[in-house]
Design a protein around this motif. Structure first.
Motif, PDB file in Angstrom:
ATOM      1  N   ILE A  84       0.785  -1.248   0.093  1.00 25.28           N
ATOM      2  CA  ILE A  84       0.133  -0.051  -0.070  1.00 25.28           C
ATOM      3  C   ILE A  84       1.034   1.157  -0.064  1.00 25.28           C
ATOM      4  CG2 ILE A  84      -1.700   1.316   1.307  1.00 25.28           C
ATOM      5  CD1 ILE A  84      -2.761  -1.630   2.421  1.00 25.28           C
ATOM      6  N   PRO A  85       0.792   2.323  -0.741  1.00 28.70           N
ATOM      7  CA  PRO A  85       1.513   3.416  -0.768  1.00 28.70           C
ATOM      8  C   PRO A  85       1.672   3.945   0.574  1.00 28.70           C
ATOM      9  CG  PRO A  85      -0.075   3.443  -2.609  1.00 28.70           C
ATOM     10  CD  PRO A  85      -0.568   2.420  -1.752  1.00 28.70           C
ATOM     11  N   ASN A  86       2.874   4.521   0.999  1.00 31.94           N
ATOM     12  CA  ASN A  86       3.212   4.807   2.224  1.00 31.94           C
ATOM     13  C   ASN A  86       2.533   6.181   2.611  1.00 31.94           C
ATOM     14  OD1 ASN A  86       4.784   2.858   3.206  1.00 31.94           O
ATOM     15  ND2 ASN A  86       6.764   3.772   2.140  1.00 31.94           N
ATOM     16  N   SER A  88      -0.454   7.215   1.828  1.00 33.44           N
ATOM     17  CA  SER A  88      -1.949   6.894   1.746  1.00 33.44           C
ATOM     18  C   SER A  88      -2.767   7.836   2.948  1.00 33.44           C
ATOM     19  CB  SER A  88      -2.514   5.197   2.052  1.00 33.44           C
ATOM     20  OG  SER A  88      -1.985   4.631   0.993  1.00 33.44           O
ATOM     21  N   ARG A  89      -4.001   8.506   2.154  1.00 31.43           N
ATOM     22  CA  ARG A  89      -4.786   9.253   3.093  1.00 31.43           C
ATOM     23  C   ARG A  89      -6.289   8.883   3.051  1.00 31.43           C
ATOM     24  NH1 ARG A  89      -3.236  15.274   3.216  1.00 31.43           N
ATOM     25  NH2 ARG A  89      -4.823  15.618   1.620  1.00 31.43           N
ATOM     26  N   SER A  90      -7.065   9.313   4.088  1.00 37.90           N
ATOM     27  CA  SER A  90      -8.294   8.771   4.432  1.00 37.90           C
ATOM     28  C   SER A  90      -9.154   9.166   3.207  1.00 37.90           C
ATOM     29  CB  SER A  90      -8.932   9.477   5.473  1.00 37.90           C
ATOM     30  OG  SER A  90      -8.102   8.847   6.585  1.00 37.90           O
ATOM     31  N   ASN A  91      -8.852  10.212   2.280  1.00 38.54           N
ATOM     32  CA  ASN A  91      -9.662  10.595   1.020  1.00 38.54           C
ATOM     33  C   ASN A  91      -9.303   9.870  -0.248  1.00 38.54           C
ATOM     34  OD1 ASN A  91      -7.384  12.192   1.032  1.00 38.54           O
ATOM     35  ND2 ASN A  91      -8.423  13.970   0.039  1.00 38.54           N
ATOM     36  N   ASP A  92      -8.070   9.140  -0.207  1.00 40.81           N
ATOM     37  CA  ASP A  92      -7.739   8.335  -1.221  1.00 40.81           C
ATOM     38  C   ASP A  92      -8.641   7.423  -1.589  1.00 40.81           C
ATOM     39  OD1 ASP A  92      -5.217   9.723  -2.043  1.00 40.81           O
ATOM     40  OD2 ASP A  92      -4.124   8.729  -0.422  1.00 40.81           O
ATOM     41  N   LEU A  93      -9.140   6.991  -2.766  1.00 39.97           N
ATOM     42  CA  LEU A  93     -10.316   6.189  -3.156  1.00 39.97           C
ATOM     43  C   LEU A  93     -10.097   4.748  -2.817  1.00 39.97           C
ATOM     44  CD1 LEU A  93     -11.959   7.626  -6.123  1.00 39.97           C
ATOM     45  CD2 LEU A  93     -12.350   8.201  -3.926  1.00 39.97           C
ATOM     46  N   TRP A  94      -8.795   4.460  -2.411  1.00 39.26           N
ATOM     47  CA  TRP A  94      -8.512   2.849  -2.013  1.00 39.26           C
ATOM     48  C   TRP A  94      -8.678   2.845  -0.579  1.00 39.26           C
ATOM     49  CZ3 TRP A  94      -4.356   5.812  -4.749  1.00 39.26           C
ATOM     50  CH2 TRP A  94      -3.228   6.137  -3.593  1.00 39.26           C
ATOM     51  N   PHE A  95      -8.976   4.120   0.258  1.00 39.34           N
ATOM     52  CA  PHE A  95      -9.172   3.814   1.483  1.00 39.34           C
ATOM     53  C   PHE A  95     -10.255   3.043   1.813  1.00 39.34           C
ATOM     54  CE2 PHE A  95     -11.285   5.094   5.499  1.00 39.34           C
ATOM     55  CZ  PHE A  95     -10.136   4.958   6.441  1.00 39.34           C
ATOM     56  N   GLN A  96      -9.949   2.104   2.674  1.00 39.80           N
ATOM     57  CA  GLN A  96     -11.279   1.223   3.227  1.00 39.80           C
ATOM     58  C   GLN A  96     -10.920   0.754   4.497  1.00 39.80           C
ATOM     59  OE1 GLN A  96     -12.604  -1.676   0.433  1.00 39.80           O
ATOM     60  NE2 GLN A  96     -13.849  -2.689   2.147  1.00 39.80           N
ATOM     61  N   HIS A  97     -11.706   0.854   5.721  1.00 41.17           N
ATOM     62  CA  HIS A  97     -11.364   0.580   6.856  1.00 41.17           C
ATOM     63  C   HIS A  97     -12.420  -0.341   7.579  1.00 41.17           C
ATOM     64  CE1 HIS A  97     -13.550   4.139   9.010  1.00 41.17           C
ATOM     65  NE2 HIS A  97     -14.280   2.803   9.364  1.00 41.17           N
ATOM     66  N   LEU A  98     -11.905  -1.217   8.445  1.00 41.68           N
ATOM     67  CA  LEU A  98     -13.052  -2.030   9.272  1.00 41.68           C
ATOM     68  C   LEU A  98     -12.949  -1.332  10.561  1.00 41.68           C
ATOM     69  CD1 LEU A  98     -11.201  -5.643   8.858  1.00 41.68           C
ATOM     70  CD2 LEU A  98     -12.897  -4.400   7.399  1.00 41.68           C
ATOM     71  N   ASP A 146       0.296  -4.127   7.719  1.00 41.62           N
ATOM     72  CA  ASP A 146       0.628  -4.057   6.152  1.00 41.62           C
ATOM     73  C   ASP A 146       0.059  -2.682   5.781  1.00 41.62           C
ATOM     74  OD1 ASP A 146       1.496  -6.569   5.020  1.00 41.62           O
ATOM     75  OD2 ASP A 146      -0.249  -7.348   6.143  1.00 41.62           O
ATOM     76  N   GLY A 147      -0.426  -1.748   6.507  1.00 42.71           N
ATOM     77  CA  GLY A 147      -0.759  -0.477   6.164  1.00 42.71           C
ATOM     78  C   GLY A 147      -2.452  -0.356   5.865  1.00 42.71           C
ATOM     79  N   HIS A 148      -3.163  -1.682   5.962  1.00 46.35           N
ATOM     80  CA  HIS A 148      -4.656  -1.594   5.929  1.00 46.35           C
ATOM     81  C   HIS A 148      -5.133  -0.781   7.156  1.00 46.35           C
ATOM     82  CE1 HIS A 148      -5.156  -4.775   3.032  1.00 46.35           C
ATOM     83  NE2 HIS A 148      -4.137  -5.599   3.798  1.00 46.35           N
ATOM     84  N   ASP A 149      -6.061   0.072   6.848  1.00 46.44           N
ATOM     85  CA  ASP A 149      -6.928   1.100   7.602  1.00 46.44           C
ATOM     86  C   ASP A 149      -7.968   0.144   8.564  1.00 46.44           C
ATOM     87  OD1 ASP A 149      -5.762   3.469   6.473  1.00 46.44           O
ATOM     88  OD2 ASP A 149      -6.620   2.649   4.754  1.00 46.44           O
ATOM     89  N   LEU A 150      -7.719   0.531   9.808  1.00 48.54           N
ATOM     90  CA  LEU A 150      -8.461  -0.062  10.767  1.00 48.54           C
ATOM     91  C   LEU A 150      -9.087   1.068  11.784  1.00 48.54           C
ATOM     92  CD1 LEU A 150      -6.524  -3.107  11.895  1.00 48.54           C
ATOM     93  CD2 LEU A 150      -8.364  -3.039  10.501  1.00 48.54           C
ATOM     94  N   GLU A 151     -10.146   0.899  12.609  1.00 50.03           N
ATOM     95  CA  GLU A 151     -10.900   1.800  13.299  1.00 50.03           C
ATOM     96  C   GLU A 151     -11.332   1.166  14.657  1.00 50.03           C
ATOM     97  OE1 GLU A 151     -13.936   5.619  13.018  1.00 50.03           O
ATOM     98  OE2 GLU A 151     -14.950   3.599  12.596  1.00 50.03           O
ATOM     99  N   LEU A 152     -10.997   1.803  15.723  1.00 42.40           N
ATOM    100  CA  LEU A 152     -11.690   1.296  17.028  1.00 42.40           C
ATOM    101  C   LEU A 152     -12.986   2.218  17.056  1.00 42.40           C
ATOM    102  CD1 LEU A 152      -8.926   0.799  19.555  1.00 42.40           C
ATOM    103  CD2 LEU A 152      -9.943  -0.845  18.088  1.00 42.40           C
ATOM    104  N   ILE A 153     -14.072   1.515  17.500  1.00 40.15           N
ATOM    105  CA  ILE A 153     -15.459   2.324  17.757  1.00 40.15           C
ATOM    106  C   ILE A 153     -16.307   1.918  18.903  1.00 40.15           C
ATOM    107  CG2 ILE A 153     -16.713   1.147  15.883  1.00 40.15           C
ATOM    108  CD1 ILE A 153     -18.093   3.450  15.145  1.00 40.15           C
ATOM    109  N   TRP A 154     -16.564   3.037  19.587  1.00 44.18           N
ATOM    110  CA  TRP A 154     -17.370   2.701  20.725  1.00 44.18           C
ATOM    111  C   TRP A 154     -18.731   3.528  20.693  1.00 44.18           C
ATOM    112  CZ3 TRP A 154     -19.431   6.351  24.268  1.00 44.18           C
ATOM    113  CH2 TRP A 154     -20.152   5.708  25.476  1.00 44.18           C
TER     114      TRP A 154
END
Length: 319
Positions: A84-86, A88-98, A146-154
């Motif tokens: 994944i490109p180093n 990468s930002r949240s508005n790049d269209l490949w952004f996808q988080h769990l 690996d640079g995959h985007d994740l989120e903790l949410i409460w």
């Protein structure tokens, strides 16, 4: 003939992540985030190559569970996977988080920080009162090894699915949704709602300093549209960035074997009819045909890999 209005996604079975090393990712997801190992297998057959659109693959697939939800870590053993490109930002269209739901944000954040993560958010953020759909929700975004985007949410008591508010001694509860950056809300709604039959769950506009700190994007303003399958469970959030605008598109030559690949597995009630419908609507296909699996080791009997309007991978399966 099946009425097309009844051809639809029933549920999300799993979310697949392409990884560089299953051993490293397995350790991270089990130790840092509380996932449990379900299965570990090597796949090397023509059918799976055809499904993923990659020739002569040998893949290690590690299946993990958190609560009711499943992820699959996919390591392409015989192929060099592009990272994944180093930048990468949240508005790049490949952004996808769990979005991983926690019962206590402060405890989860403290636990997570004992592992080598790359934070996106400056710290856990609380959505302000002015946002009716999400006020009081707390979230923290970060990246896996690996640079995959994740989120903790409460979720506060008046927000989120009922199951996130059951009494439990677990810190990490399950996956609420996968959020994807998109270029146009109406275009994505046509795909996910009108073609796949997902149901609208909520709309919100997130902005101000809270969103900027969460996304590490100065001045971030994002329109969020949430959808869920008819049977509930894991949903999809469409992230349409108004400010600072759309990021970079998904490169057309990215493949399933590249680490940026995240594929959501949708269980559908009539795969053949849905594929016909998608063909008529000009949807991009990765698989050359519906792939049928006779091996009982596979959790589904048929599969067909497609892309959404922005290039996110969608695996349609029949159980």
């Amino acid at each position: 003939m099946v009425n097309q209005t009844h051809i639809q996604v029933q549920k999300i079975r799993a979310i697949g992540l392409t990884v560089r090393n299953c051993g490293v990712s397995l350790n991270f997801y089990t130790q840092a985030l509380g996932f449990e190992l379900v299965a570990d297998m090597i796949v090397a057959d023509k059918d799976y190559s055809e499904l993923e659109g990659v020739i002569d693959v040998e893949i290690r697939i590690v299946t993990l569970r958190l609560g009711d939800e499943i992820i699959e870590l996919m390591e392409y053993i015989n192929i060099d996977s592009r990272p994944i490109p180093n930048d990468s930002r949240s508005n790049d269209l490949w952004f996808q988080h769990l979005a991983i739901v926690v019962s206590d944000m402060d405890s989860a954040y403290t636990h997570l920080n004992s592992f080598p993560i790359q934070p996106i958010s400056s710290a856990p953020q609380t959505i302000p009162v002015g946002n009716q759909a999400s006020s009081g929700v707390r979230a923290f975004k970060f990246k896996d090894p690996d640079g995959h985007d994740l989120e903790l949410i409460w979720f506060p008591p008046d927000k989120g699915q009922d199951k996130w508010h059951q009494n439990t001694n677990r810190l990490f509860l399950g996956i609420d949704h996968s959020a994807i950056a998109i270029s146009n809300t109406e275009q994505s709604l046509h795909f996910y709602r009108d073609l796949l039959g997902m149901q609208l769950d909520s709309h919100s506009l997130n902005w101000r300093a809270t969103q900027a700190r969460m996304d590490n994007l100065p001045g971030a303003e994002v329109q969020i549209t949430a959808l869920r399958p008819i049977q509930g469970g894991v949903g999809i959030e469409l992230l349409d960035y108004i400010l600072p605008g759309k990021g970079r598109p998904i490169p057309s030559d990215w493949k399933s074997c590249d680490v940026a690949n995240v594929q959501i597995q949708f269980v559908v009630n009539n795969l053949e009819s849905l594929v016909d419908k998608l063909q008529q609507n000009g949807v991009e296909f990765v698989s050359s045909k519906i792939v049928r699996f006779a091996d009982n080791l596979f959790p589904y009997k048929q599969g067909y890999l497609i892309k959404d309007p922005d290039g996110h991978a969608i695996l349609l399966v029949a159980e």
